[in-house]
Design a protein around this motif. Structure first.
Motif, PDB file in Angstrom:
ATOM      1  N   ASN A  73       0.816  -1.214   0.000  1.00  0.00           N
ATOM      2  CA  ASN A  73       0.000   0.000   0.000  1.00  0.00           C
ATOM      3  C   ASN A  73       0.846   1.259   0.000  1.00  0.00           C
ATOM      4  O   ASN A  73       1.872   1.320   0.662  1.00  0.00           O
ATOM      5  CB  ASN A  73      -0.910   0.022   1.233  1.00  0.00           C
ATOM      6  CG  ASN A  73      -1.881  -1.127   1.248  1.00  0.00           C
ATOM      7  OD1 ASN A  73      -2.465  -1.468   0.228  1.00  0.00           O
ATOM      8  ND2 ASN A  73      -2.059  -1.731   2.405  1.00  0.00           N
ATOM      9  N   SER A  74       0.388   2.249  -0.724  1.00  0.00           N
ATOM     10  CA  SER A  74       1.016   3.565  -0.693  1.00  0.00           C
ATOM     11  C   SER A  74       0.199   4.464   0.218  1.00  0.00           C
ATOM     12  O   SER A  74      -1.026   4.356   0.268  1.00  0.00           O
ATOM     13  CB  SER A  74       1.078   4.178  -2.088  1.00  0.00           C
ATOM     14  OG  SER A  74       1.972   3.457  -2.890  1.00  0.00           O
ATOM     15  N   GLU A  75       0.886   5.330   0.946  1.00  0.00           N
ATOM     16  CA  GLU A  75       0.237   6.286   1.837  1.00  0.00           C
ATOM     17  C   GLU A  75       0.924   7.634   1.691  1.00  0.00           C
ATOM     18  O   GLU A  75       2.085   7.715   1.299  1.00  0.00           O
ATOM     19  CB  GLU A  75       0.371   5.847   3.308  1.00  0.00           C
ATOM     20  CG  GLU A  75      -0.317   4.558   3.630  1.00  0.00           C
ATOM     21  CD  GLU A  75      -0.053   4.086   5.060  1.00  0.00           C
ATOM     22  OE1 GLU A  75       0.597   4.818   5.847  1.00  0.00           O
ATOM     23  OE2 GLU A  75      -0.488   2.975   5.382  1.00  0.00           O
ATOM     24  N   TRP A  76       0.185   8.677   2.022  1.00  0.00           N
ATOM     25  CA  TRP A  76       0.775  10.000   2.156  1.00  0.00           C
ATOM     26  C   TRP A  76       1.401  10.087   3.537  1.00  0.00           C
ATOM     27  O   TRP A  76       0.805   9.632   4.519  1.00  0.00           O
ATOM     28  CB  TRP A  76      -0.288  11.086   2.038  1.00  0.00           C
ATOM     29  CG  TRP A  76      -0.707  11.395   0.643  1.00  0.00           C
ATOM     30  CD1 TRP A  76      -1.848  10.983   0.017  1.00  0.00           C
ATOM     31  CD2 TRP A  76      -0.009  12.212  -0.296  1.00  0.00           C
ATOM     32  NE1 TRP A  76      -1.890  11.490  -1.260  1.00  0.00           N
ATOM     33  CE2 TRP A  76      -0.776  12.250  -1.478  1.00  0.00           C
ATOM     34  CE3 TRP A  76       1.189  12.916  -0.254  1.00  0.00           C
ATOM     35  CZ2 TRP A  76      -0.382  12.963  -2.605  1.00  0.00           C
ATOM     36  CZ3 TRP A  76       1.586  13.620  -1.378  1.00  0.00           C
ATOM     37  CH2 TRP A  76       0.811  13.640  -2.535  1.00  0.00           C
ATOM     38  N   VAL A  77       2.597  10.662   3.617  1.00  0.00           N
ATOM     39  CA  VAL A  77       3.239  10.939   4.894  1.00  0.00           C
ATOM     40  C   VAL A  77       3.589  12.424   4.890  1.00  0.00           C
ATOM     41  O   VAL A  77       4.315  12.897   4.017  1.00  0.00           O
ATOM     42  CB  VAL A  77       4.523  10.097   5.090  1.00  0.00           C
ATOM     43  CG1 VAL A  77       5.137  10.379   6.457  1.00  0.00           C
ATOM     44  CG2 VAL A  77       4.232   8.607   4.916  1.00  0.00           C
ATOM     45  N   VAL A  78       3.029  13.140   5.856  1.00  0.00           N
ATOM     46  CA  VAL A  78       3.262  14.577   5.970  1.00  0.00           C
ATOM     47  C   VAL A  78       3.994  14.805   7.288  1.00  0.00           C
ATOM     48  O   VAL A  78       3.532  14.366   8.345  1.00  0.00           O
ATOM     49  CB  VAL A  78       1.940  15.373   5.940  1.00  0.00           C
ATOM     50  CG1 VAL A  78       2.207  16.868   5.992  1.00  0.00           C
ATOM     51  CG2 VAL A  78       1.124  15.009   4.698  1.00  0.00           C
ATOM     52  N   SER A  79       5.148  15.465   7.219  1.00  0.00           N
ATOM     53  CA  SER A  79       5.923  15.689   8.441  1.00  0.00           C
ATOM     54  C   SER A  79       5.938  17.167   8.818  1.00  0.00           C
ATOM     55  O   SER A  79       5.906  18.054   7.967  1.00  0.00           O
ATOM     56  CB  SER A  79       7.348  15.170   8.278  1.00  0.00           C
ATOM     57  OG  SER A  79       8.026  15.849   7.251  1.00  0.00           O
ATOM     58  N   PHE A  80       5.965  17.373  10.123  1.00  0.00           N
ATOM     59  CA  PHE A  80       6.010  18.704  10.731  1.00  0.00           C
ATOM     60  C   PHE A  80       7.175  18.706  11.704  1.00  0.00           C
ATOM     61  O   PHE A  80       7.364  17.739  12.441  1.00  0.00           O
ATOM     62  CB  PHE A  80       4.714  18.977  11.510  1.00  0.00           C
ATOM     63  CG  PHE A  80       3.476  18.984  10.665  1.00  0.00           C
ATOM     64  CD1 PHE A  80       2.895  20.178  10.278  1.00  0.00           C
ATOM     65  CD2 PHE A  80       2.877  17.795  10.258  1.00  0.00           C
ATOM     66  CE1 PHE A  80       1.743  20.195   9.502  1.00  0.00           C
ATOM     67  CE2 PHE A  80       1.729  17.796   9.484  1.00  0.00           C
ATOM     68  CZ  PHE A  80       1.160  18.999   9.113  1.00  0.00           C
ATOM     69  N   LYS A  81       7.949  19.789  11.727  1.00  0.00           N
ATOM     70  CA  LYS A  81       9.080  19.889  12.652  1.00  0.00           C
ATOM     71  C   LYS A  81       8.828  21.033  13.619  1.00  0.00           C
ATOM     72  O   LYS A  81       8.481  22.134  13.219  1.00  0.00           O
ATOM     73  CB  LYS A  81      10.382  20.116  11.894  1.00  0.00           C
ATOM     74  CG  LYS A  81      11.596  20.088  12.804  1.00  0.00           C
ATOM     75  CD  LYS A  81      12.795  19.554  12.078  1.00  0.00           C
ATOM     76  CE  LYS A  81      13.995  19.554  12.972  1.00  0.00           C
ATOM     77  NZ  LYS A  81      14.360  18.251  13.439  1.00  0.00           N
ATOM     78  N   ASN A  82       9.016  20.742  14.910  1.00  0.00           N
ATOM     79  CA  ASN A  82       8.769  21.720  15.960  1.00  0.00           C
ATOM     80  C   ASN A  82      10.019  21.872  16.815  1.00  0.00           C
ATOM     81  O   ASN A  82      10.296  21.052  17.687  1.00  0.00           O
ATOM     82  CB  ASN A  82       7.580  21.270  16.822  1.00  0.00           C
ATOM     83  CG  ASN A  82       7.147  22.306  17.817  1.00  0.00           C
ATOM     84  OD1 ASN A  82       7.845  23.269  18.067  1.00  0.00           O
ATOM     85  ND2 ASN A  82       5.990  22.095  18.410  1.00  0.00           N
ATOM     86  N   GLU A  83      10.769  22.931  16.574  1.00  0.00           N
ATOM     87  CA  GLU A  83      12.015  23.189  17.292  1.00  0.00           C
ATOM     88  C   GLU A  83      11.782  23.540  18.766  1.00  0.00           C
ATOM     89  O   GLU A  83      12.708  23.510  19.557  1.00  0.00           O
ATOM     90  CB  GLU A  83      12.784  24.338  16.622  1.00  0.00           C
ATOM     91  CG  GLU A  83      13.098  24.113  15.151  1.00  0.00           C
ATOM     92  CD  GLU A  83      14.282  23.184  14.919  1.00  0.00           C
ATOM     93  OE1 GLU A  83      15.083  22.979  15.842  1.00  0.00           O
ATOM     94  OE2 GLU A  83      14.397  22.667  13.792  1.00  0.00           O
ATOM     95  N   LYS A  84      10.537  23.846  19.147  1.00  0.00           N
ATOM     96  CA  LYS A  84      10.242  24.206  20.533  1.00  0.00           C
ATOM     97  C   LYS A  84      10.153  22.986  21.451  1.00  0.00           C
ATOM     98  O   LYS A  84      10.147  23.123  22.663  1.00  0.00           O
ATOM     99  CB  LYS A  84       8.935  25.004  20.615  1.00  0.00           C
ATOM    100  CG  LYS A  84       9.036  26.357  19.951  1.00  0.00           C
ATOM    101  CD  LYS A  84       7.750  27.127  20.056  1.00  0.00           C
ATOM    102  CE  LYS A  84       7.910  28.472  19.358  1.00  0.00           C
ATOM    103  NZ  LYS A  84       6.672  29.222  19.306  1.00  0.00           N
ATOM    104  N   ILE A  85      10.085  21.805  20.865  1.00  0.00           N
ATOM    105  CA  ILE A  85      10.034  20.569  21.654  1.00  0.00           C
ATOM    106  C   ILE A  85      11.465  20.218  22.072  1.00  0.00           C
ATOM    107  O   ILE A  85      12.360  20.150  21.231  1.00  0.00           O
ATOM    108  CB  ILE A  85       9.400  19.419  20.834  1.00  0.00           C
ATOM    109  CG1 ILE A  85       8.000  19.797  20.367  1.00  0.00           C
ATOM    110  CG2 ILE A  85       9.407  18.121  21.620  1.00  0.00           C
ATOM    111  CD1 ILE A  85       6.996  20.083  21.464  1.00  0.00           C
TER     112      ILE A  85
END
Length: 111
Positions: A73-85
Motif C-alpha cells: 500500500n502507498s500512503e501520504w506521509v506529511v511531516s512537521f518539525k517543531n524546534e520548541k520541543i
C-alpha cells in the motif's frame, strides 16, 4: 490505547471535512498534495487542541509531504518539525493518510 482513542476522535470530524462527495475510503481518485497537506495540518491542530500534543504544534508549518510504500500500500506521509520541543526524538511529527486523504495515524518515527 491513546492511538485508538485518537483515531476514534478523528473519524467523525474528518468525514465532515471531506465534503458531500466523499465515499468513505473507496474513492479511486487520489487526493492532491495540497488537499493532503490541508487535512494533515487540520489533524495536527486538532491534536494540539485536544492536548494530545503540545500546544506549540498549532503554529508549526509542514516540513515535507510525500508518498511512501508500506508493504503493498502507498500512503501520504506529511511531516512537521517543531524546534520548541526539547526532546529531539519528538521534534518531528508524522501524519499518515490514505492516498484518498483520510487520516490513518500519527507518530514521531515516520514508520
Amino acid at each position: 490505547q491513546t492511538v485508538i482513542l485518537s483515531l476514534t476522535l478523528f473519524l467523525f470530524p474528518l468525514s465532515t471535512l471531506a465534503g458531500s462527495g466523499h465515499d468513505h475510503g473507496h474513492s479511486h481518485e487520489p487526493a492532491t498534495q495540497s488537499q493532503v497537506e490541508k487535512v494533515a495540518g487540520d489533524i495536527v491542530f486538532q491534536l494540539a487542541e485536544k492536548s494530545k500534543i503540545d500546544a506549540s504544534w498549532k503554529a508549526v508549518k509542514i516540513e515535507k509531504s510525500l508518498t511512501k510504500k508500506f508493504g503493498n500500500n502507498s500512503e501520504w506521509v506529511v511531516s512537521f518539525k517543531n524546534e520548541k520541543i526539547t526532546d529531539p526524538d519528538k521534534q518531528t511529527l508524522y501524519i499518515f493518510l490514505t492516498m484518498g486523504g483520510e487520516y490513518l495515524a500519527a507518530n514521531y518515527t515516520g514508520d
